[in-house]
Design an enzyme around this catalytic site. Structure first.
Site, PDB file in Angstrom:
ATOM      1  NE  ARG A  69      58.060  57.749 116.688  1.00 21.89           N
ATOM      2  CZ  ARG A  69      59.232  57.181 116.418  1.00 21.89           C
ATOM      3  NH1 ARG A  69      59.923  56.594 117.367  1.00 21.89           N
ATOM      4  NH2 ARG A  69      59.719  57.194 115.201  1.00 21.89           N
ATOM      5  CB  CYS A 126      62.938  59.080 116.268  1.00 29.87           C
ATOM      6  SG  CYS A 126      62.234  60.337 115.209  1.00 29.87           S
ATOM      7  CE  LYS A 128      55.342  63.329 116.559  1.00 26.47           C
ATOM      8  NZ  LYS A 128      56.792  63.384 116.351  1.00 26.47           N
ATOM      9  CE  LYS A 132      54.149  64.940 113.172  1.00 21.89           C
ATOM     10  NZ  LYS A 132      55.529  64.770 113.479  1.00 21.89           N
ATOM     11  CD  GLU A 169      51.352  66.955 126.411  1.00 23.10           C
ATOM     12  OE1 GLU A 169      52.250  67.810 126.508  1.00 23.10           O
ATOM     13  OE2 GLU A 169      51.542  65.752 126.659  1.00 23.10           O
ATOM     14  CB  CYS A 182      61.588  60.287 120.425  1.00 21.00           C
ATOM     15  SG  CYS A 182      60.597  60.019 118.936  1.00 21.00           S
TER      16      CYS A 182
HETATM   17  C1  PBG Z   1      59.937  62.904 114.661  1.00 19.95           C
HETATM   18  C2  PBG Z   1      58.852  63.259 113.742  1.00 19.95           C
HETATM   19  C3  PBG Z   1      57.906  62.435 113.087  1.00 19.95           C
HETATM   20  C4  PBG Z   1      57.203  63.271 112.208  1.00 19.95           C
HETATM   21  C5  PBG Z   1      57.712  64.546 112.380  1.00 19.95           C
HETATM   22  N1  PBG Z   1      58.706  64.527 113.337  1.00 19.95           N
HETATM   23  C6  PBG Z   1      57.674  60.982 113.116  1.00 19.95           C
HETATM   24  C7  PBG Z   1      57.216  60.317 114.326  1.00 19.95           C
HETATM   25  O1  PBG Z   1      56.941  60.910 115.369  1.00 19.95           O
HETATM   26  O2  PBG Z   1      57.148  59.097 114.242  1.00 19.95           O
HETATM   27  C8  PBG Z   1      56.133  62.831 111.256  1.00 19.95           C
HETATM   28  C9  PBG Z   1      55.942  63.697 110.075  1.00 19.95           C
HETATM   29  C10 PBG Z   1      55.159  63.113 108.979  1.00 19.95           C
HETATM   30  O3  PBG Z   1      54.596  62.004 109.071  1.00 19.95           O
HETATM   31  O4  PBG Z   1      55.075  63.777 107.945  1.00 19.95           O
HETATM   32  N2  PBG Z   1      59.598  62.442 115.907  1.00 19.95           N
END
Ligand code: PBG
Length: 323
Positions: free
Chosen positions: A217, A122, A195, A248, A233, A130
């Site tokens: 997303r 991304c 995630k 996350k 997952e 992504c």
């Molecule tokens: C990349 C990614 C993201 C984050 C980590 N790797 C952003 C997203 O998925 O939009 C977010 C990390 C953060 O908010 O500290 N895909």
């Protein structure tokens, strides 16, 4: 035995007693500090929504890594902010890309510091998604090739761990296979397995300049309402060869961390994301909460829920406080 024989307050009377009874401990070695690498030299561009964090050129990143090492912090995770973006995310798997150059410089100057890389497209796509866009959506299987190529390119530059965060199906297997084919059998994969599509990534997207230009997303990141799906997952990523998994964001998903801890015997990481960090800062700036206490309390909660590793923008402050 109940009250008055039992008095729970007895063990809380002094710091010495509380310390004996304490169940969860924080160590700087459990923290991973995210860094944003940009082009140029001598550059440090503060990220206004994330106090103390900045986009930095490779030379500044190396200085920062010296500090991380001296504070005993577990390592860094690198995010690239290239000047040039295109439809194919070509900067992501360019051996001379900004992250690849940063890895080489860190490994030359601070070789003992653990370097992980975020494997995603991304930050490198002109549209901010992504992966490869086909008919208005991210095409899973084409994107796998980009991810595997990025992981190999990071490993070649000297990355200790690669961490895919894109949420494509099959990416762990694709990355593992490509790493092994290229002689990187010993480079572990930390999969961002659970995630979620989260509002808490807002400040990061400003920092990484990776806000999607259209849509969102939700067709690849998880629905925040789901926990059983998170277990699937994780199970699938482990079956594909993930060495460690990540949940996350962290604080809104402590139940997911706990469920994963109870079910899977692998190291578990949790990412205290940008929005979690920024909201504590914002409240502290208003005088509404004590930043240091809130910081240590959230980090402790994430560890108590079962995370072994915490990716956090508080790594340095917390490490200093823990002395
Ligand atoms: C990349 C990614 C993201 C984050 C980590 N790797 C952003 C997203 O998925 O939009 C977010 C990390 C953060 O908010 O500290 N895909």
């Amino acid at each position: 035995m109940a009250f008055p024989v039992t008095r729970m307050r007895r063990m809380r009377a002094t710091e010495a007693l509380r310390s004996l009874a304490r169940e969860t401990h924080l160590e700087p070695s459990q923290f991973i500090y995210p860094l944003f690498v940009c082009e140029g030299e001598g550059i440090r561009k503060e990220i206004l929504s994330m106090p103390g964090n900045a986009q930095q050129s490779v030379d500044k990143i190396v200085e920062e890594c010296r500090e991380l090492y001296s504070l005993g912090i577990g390592g860094t995770i690198l995010f690239g902010i290239p000047d040039y973006k295109d439809e194919e995310a070509s900067g992501a798997y360019d051996d001379n890309g900004v992250v690849q150059r940063a890895i080489r410089a860190i490994k030359r100057e601070v070789p003992q510091l653990l370097v992980m890389t975020d494997v995603c497209n991304c930050e490198y796509t002109s549209h901010g998604h992504c992966g490869k866009i086909v008919n208005g959506d991210v095409d899973n299987d084409v994107t796998l090739g980009w991810l595997a190529a990025s992981a190999v390119s990071h490993a070649k530059a000297g990355a200790d761990i690669v961490a895919p965060s894109d949420m494509m199906d099959g990416r762990v297997g694709a990355i593992r296979k490509e790493l092994d084919t290229n002689g990187f059998q010993n480079v572990p994969v930390l999969s961002y397995a659970a995630k979620y599509a989260s509002a808490f990534y807002g400040p990061f997207r400003e920092a990484a300049e990776s806000t999607p230009q259209f849509g969102d997303r939700r067709s690849y990141q998880m629905d925040s309402a789901n926990s059983r799906e998170a277990m699937r997952e994780i199970e699938l990523d482990l079956a594909e060869g993930a060495d460690m998994i990540m949940v996350k964001p962290a604080l809104p998903y402590l139940d997911i961390i706990r469920a994963a801890r109870d079910r899977f015997d692998v190291p578990i990481a949790a990412y205290q994301v940008s929005g979690e960090f920024s909201m504590l800062h914002a409240a502290a700036r208003n005088g509404w909460i004590d930043l240091e206490r809130a910081m240590l309390e959230t980090l402790t909660s994430i560890r108590r829920a079962g995370a072994n590793i915490v990716l956090t923008y508080f790594s340095k402050e917390a490490a200093r406080l823990l002395g």
